[in-house]
Write a protein that holds these residues in place. Structure first.
Motif, mmCIF file in Angstrom:
data_model
loop_
_atom_site.group_PDB
_atom_site.id
_atom_site.type_symbol
_atom_site.label_atom_id
_atom_site.label_comp_id
_atom_site.label_asym_id
_atom_site.label_seq_id
_atom_site.Cartn_x
_atom_site.Cartn_y
_atom_site.Cartn_z
ATOM 1 N N PHE A 1 -9.255 6.139 -9.238
ATOM 2 C CA PHE A 1 -9.769 7.619 -8.888
ATOM 3 C C PHE A 1 -10.434 7.463 -7.494
ATOM 4 O O PHE A 1 -11.423 6.642 -7.264
ATOM 5 C CB PHE A 1 -10.789 8.003 -9.994
ATOM 6 C CG PHE A 1 -10.213 8.077 -11.383
ATOM 7 C CD1 PHE A 1 -9.133 9.149 -11.688
ATOM 8 C CD2 PHE A 1 -10.149 7.058 -12.449
ATOM 9 C CE1 PHE A 1 -8.785 9.202 -13.065
ATOM 10 C CE2 PHE A 1 -9.699 6.850 -13.489
ATOM 11 C CZ PHE A 1 -8.942 8.249 -13.812
ATOM 12 N N ARG B 1 -12.850 10.491 -5.545
ATOM 13 C CA ARG B 1 -13.251 11.964 -5.647
ATOM 14 C C ARG B 1 -14.491 12.185 -4.695
ATOM 15 O O ARG B 1 -14.844 11.196 -4.393
ATOM 16 C CB ARG B 1 -13.593 11.901 -7.313
ATOM 17 C CG ARG B 1 -15.027 10.982 -7.764
ATOM 18 C CD ARG B 1 -14.431 9.731 -8.334
ATOM 19 N NE ARG B 1 -15.557 9.133 -9.204
ATOM 20 C CZ ARG B 1 -15.340 7.942 -9.661
ATOM 21 N NH1 ARG B 1 -14.279 7.425 -9.404
ATOM 22 N NH2 ARG B 1 -16.413 7.152 -10.132
ATOM 23 N N SER C 1 -15.355 6.140 -6.002
ATOM 24 C CA SER C 1 -14.023 5.678 -6.433
ATOM 25 C C SER C 1 -14.492 4.607 -7.392
ATOM 26 O O SER C 1 -15.378 4.056 -7.773
ATOM 27 C CB SER C 1 -13.252 4.808 -5.270
ATOM 28 O OG SER C 1 -14.028 3.678 -4.647
ATOM 29 N N ILE D 1 -10.548 15.595 -7.299
ATOM 30 C CA ILE D 1 -10.257 14.404 -7.638
ATOM 31 C C ILE D 1 -8.705 14.109 -7.403
ATOM 32 O O ILE D 1 -7.886 14.695 -7.544
ATOM 33 C CB ILE D 1 -10.417 14.439 -9.289
ATOM 34 C CG1 ILE D 1 -11.891 14.768 -9.570
ATOM 35 C CG2 ILE D 1 -10.082 12.791 -9.801
ATOM 36 C CD1 ILE D 1 -11.979 15.208 -11.014
ATOM 37 N N TYR E 1 -5.868 10.858 -8.008
ATOM 38 C CA TYR E 1 -5.770 9.645 -8.852
ATOM 39 C C TYR E 1 -4.257 9.068 -8.653
ATOM 40 O O TYR E 1 -3.243 9.830 -8.406
ATOM 41 C CB TYR E 1 -6.233 9.680 -10.354
ATOM 42 C CG TYR E 1 -5.211 10.810 -10.921
ATOM 43 C CD1 TYR E 1 -4.174 10.605 -11.855
ATOM 44 C CD2 TYR E 1 -5.836 12.151 -11.175
ATOM 45 C CE1 TYR E 1 -3.456 11.233 -12.578
ATOM 46 C CE2 TYR E 1 -5.050 13.138 -11.670
ATOM 47 C CZ TYR E 1 -3.947 12.834 -12.267
ATOM 48 O OH TYR E 1 -3.350 13.710 -13.020
ATOM 49 N N SER F 1 -3.788 15.398 -8.624
ATOM 50 C CA SER F 1 -4.972 15.706 -8.101
ATOM 51 C C SER F 1 -5.420 16.997 -8.999
ATOM 52 O O SER F 1 -4.728 17.833 -9.403
ATOM 53 C CB SER F 1 -4.857 16.021 -6.772
ATOM 54 O OG SER F 1 -3.870 17.010 -6.363
#
Length: 344
Positions: free
Chosen positions: A107, A109, A135, A178, A180, A192
């Motif tokens: 992740f 963000r 992250s 976000i 990922y 996202s």
């Protein structure tokens, strides 16, 4: 044996060879249809399967920063509105969760806090007050940041006093982005999401926190093979017909080889059928020893029974002498059965 049975067997006897051939062909034909009719059918279909489910949110609570008689300092409190005098700091949270089989994601963000002043719904000032990035790996995360709402409110008030705009509106926007990527159940995935929250000032000296919360699913397509039973009734019908015509073929051969029409008398069978048909109008009895001189012989048993019905009489059968008769007004009406040699 009934007369109809005799006639049927005689007909089969005369044509037993072609009938046998026809029945054998039908037996083979329906047997072939039974054997070649498929019992199952296999189809391929594309179906959608859920790979994973996700949920995310952004929101906040007030942090008690100043002594008071209600809450301890440092306590996180969730209220409809928060007093700046007691809770000048808010804790903002951004969370995201992915549930599925063997979730292994990375992740990335970012949380950004922006305050603004709008004139006639168009933003005149928009400034980033705070921005943090983070992250992690796994299947979920929750990030927190502390926001000095009092300081943000002060900055907004300074800008308002400088601009002095009519019909202005102010606020604070919280944006969580976000991204990922990784694998779920061994399948590569990426995506996202963006969540938004806000801090508003409904009354002087108070603020309100609102946040976004959403969830969803991610699917993938898969080709599956399905096998199902078919033609069960049709195959049962073909098998039944094949067995039926096989039995008929065997019976036809047996009749053609074994049945002897000459062993039966058509006249006797016909007479027997007539007797059974007329039995309810006939009784058993004996022919009187003294018979009237006037006698009328009828050509058939049917004629005799019809005459008796017309005269309201009942026919008597003397089995020993083979005579059917009745008396009416001194007249003997009778029918004499033929003997096996054909004599009366």
């Amino acid at each position: 044996m009934e007369l109809w049975e005799y006639n049927l067997l005689s007909m089969v006897k005369r044509r037993w060879i072609p009938l046998t051939v026809i029945f054998l062909l039908l037996t083979a034909g329906f047997g072939y249809a039974y054997g070649t009719t498929p019992t199952t059918v296999t189809t391929k279909a594309t179906v959608a399967k859920t790979l994973y489910r996700w949920s995310g949110w952004i929101g906040g609570t007030g942090v008690v920063s100043r002594p008071n008689q209600i809450w301890d300092v440092g306590k996180r409190v969730e209220l409809p509105i928060y007093p700046v005098s007691i809770m000048p700091v808010a804790e903002i949270a951004l969370g995201f969760n992915v549930s599925g089989k063997d979730v292994n994601l990375e992740f990335e963000r970012e949380m950004r806090v922006v305050y603004y002043i709008s004139y006639d719904k168009e933003r005149v000032i928009e400034k980033t007050y705070l921005s943090v990035s983070n992250s992690s790996t796994g299947g979920s995360f929750t990030d927190h940041l502390l926001l000095n709402v009092s300081d943000v409110f002060t900055r907004i008030e300074i800008a308002r006093n400088i601009l002095k705009l009519p019909r202005e509106s102010t606020g604070v926007e919280i944006i969580g982005k976000i991204r990922y990527s990784g694998t779920v159940d061994g399948k590569p995935v990426k995506g996202s999401q963006e969540f938004k929250g806000s801090i508003s000032f409904p009354y002087e000296g108070f603020y309100k926190i609102e946040g976004d919360s959403r969830n969803g699913t991610q699917t993938f397509t898969k080709t599956v093979t399905e096998t199902r039973a078919v033609n069960q009734r049709k195959r049962a019908l073909f098998l039944s017909l094949s067995v039926l015509f096989g039995v008929l073929a065997a019976a036809t051969v047996f009749i053609g080889r074994k049945f002897d029409p000459g062993a039966y008398s058509v006249e006797e069978l016909t007479a027997e059928r007539e007797r059974k048909k007329l039995a309810k109008w006939i009784s058993s009895g004996k022919l009187p020893k003294s018979l009237p001189a006037k006698r009328i012989e009828l050509a058939s048993l049917t004629d005799l029974v019809e005459a008796a019905i017309d005269m309201n009489k009942r026919v008597i059968h003397d089995a020993e002498k083979g005579v059917y008769f009745f008396l009416n007004e001194g007249v003997l009406y009778y029918f004499q059965e033929k003997t096996s040699e054909g004599e009366k």
